[in-house]
Design a protein around this motif. Structure first.
Motif, short mmCIF file in Angstrom:
data_model
loop_
_atom_site.label_atom_id
_atom_site.label_comp_id
_atom_site.label_asym_id
_atom_site.label_seq_id
_atom_site.Cartn_x
_atom_site.Cartn_y
_atom_site.Cartn_z
N ILE A 4 0.83 -1.13 0.11
CA ILE A 4 -0.06 0.16 0.04
C ILE A 4 0.88 1.26 -0.08
O ILE A 4 1.81 1.23 0.77
CB ILE A 4 -0.94 0.16 1.20
N ASP A 5 0.56 2.30 -0.88
CA ASP A 5 1.40 3.40 -1.05
C ASP A 5 0.67 4.59 -0.81
O ASP A 5 -0.65 4.69 -1.26
CB ASP A 5 2.07 3.54 -2.45
N ASN A 6 0.95 5.34 0.09
CA ASN A 6 0.15 6.49 0.67
C ASN A 6 0.68 7.91 -0.17
O ASN A 6 0.56 8.95 0.67
CB ASN A 6 0.34 6.70 2.19
N THR A 7 1.54 7.75 -1.04
CA THR A 7 2.02 8.89 -1.53
C THR A 7 1.11 10.06 -1.89
O THR A 7 1.34 11.24 -1.69
CB THR A 7 2.87 8.60 -2.97
N VAL A 22 4.31 5.12 -10.82
CA VAL A 22 4.46 3.94 -11.70
C VAL A 22 5.37 4.18 -12.95
O VAL A 22 4.98 5.28 -13.46
CB VAL A 22 3.32 3.15 -12.16
N LYS A 23 6.25 3.62 -13.22
CA LYS A 23 6.89 3.53 -14.51
C LYS A 23 7.36 2.44 -14.82
O LYS A 23 8.27 1.54 -14.22
CB LYS A 23 8.05 4.68 -14.49
N ASN A 24 7.17 1.69 -16.19
CA ASN A 24 7.62 0.56 -16.73
C ASN A 24 7.57 0.78 -18.18
O ASN A 24 7.06 1.90 -18.66
CB ASN A 24 6.88 -0.66 -16.29
N THR A 25 7.86 -0.14 -19.04
CA THR A 25 8.01 -0.13 -20.35
C THR A 25 6.44 0.56 -21.18
O THR A 25 6.59 0.96 -22.01
CB THR A 25 8.59 -1.29 -21.05
N SER A 26 5.38 0.21 -20.43
CA SER A 26 4.27 0.53 -21.16
C SER A 26 3.22 1.53 -20.31
O SER A 26 2.45 1.84 -21.06
CB SER A 26 3.50 -0.96 -21.15
N LEU A 27 3.70 1.83 -19.24
CA LEU A 27 2.87 2.82 -18.42
C LEU A 27 3.59 3.55 -17.47
O LEU A 27 4.81 3.17 -16.86
CB LEU A 27 1.86 1.89 -17.57
N LEU A 94 -4.00 12.94 -11.36
CA LEU A 94 -3.07 11.98 -11.98
C LEU A 94 -2.68 12.32 -13.43
O LEU A 94 -3.68 12.56 -14.12
CB LEU A 94 -3.66 10.47 -11.74
N ILE A 95 -1.80 11.70 -13.81
CA ILE A 95 -1.46 11.55 -15.20
C ILE A 95 -1.03 10.07 -15.63
O ILE A 95 -0.22 9.84 -15.19
CB ILE A 95 -0.29 12.76 -15.80
#
Length: 97
Positions: A4-7, A22-27, A94-95
């Motif tokens: 769980i992330d509370n950022t 989040v950052k990966n190759t598709s998102l 959010l973007i």
């Protein structure tokens, strides 16, 4: 394992705050916090993007238009189109791209 992330909840209204969730190759998902009357300066997105307002109210300027967005509204925009944002109230959004 569940993580769980509370950022977003902990992100302050102090000028412009950007957190990469989040950052990966598709998102990529960015959490943006803007204090009232703060401007996110002109820029472009490298990918088509979705903006989801979580709280507050923003003016989104794109293609000589001002689009007012408020909590729980969604807006899509194309890559490489210059745009900028001004917070009418303290706002978080959010973007997703």
């Amino acid at each position: 394992m569940i993580d769980i992330d509370n950022t977003i909840a902990q992100q302050p209204f102090n000028g412009l705050q950007i957190e990469q969730l989040v950052k990966n190759t598709s998102l990529e998902i960015l959490s943006i916090s803007l204090a009232k009357n703060t401007i996110f300066p002109k820029h472009t997105s490298p990918k088509d993007a979705h903006l989801i307002v979580l709280e507050g109210s923003i003016d989104f300027y794109i293609e000589n238009q001002c689009i007012n967005l408020k909590a729980q509204q969604h807006f899509s925009f194309s890559k490489n189109v210059e745009h900028w944002v001004r917070a009418k109230k303290d706002a978080k959004f959010l973007i997703i791209r």
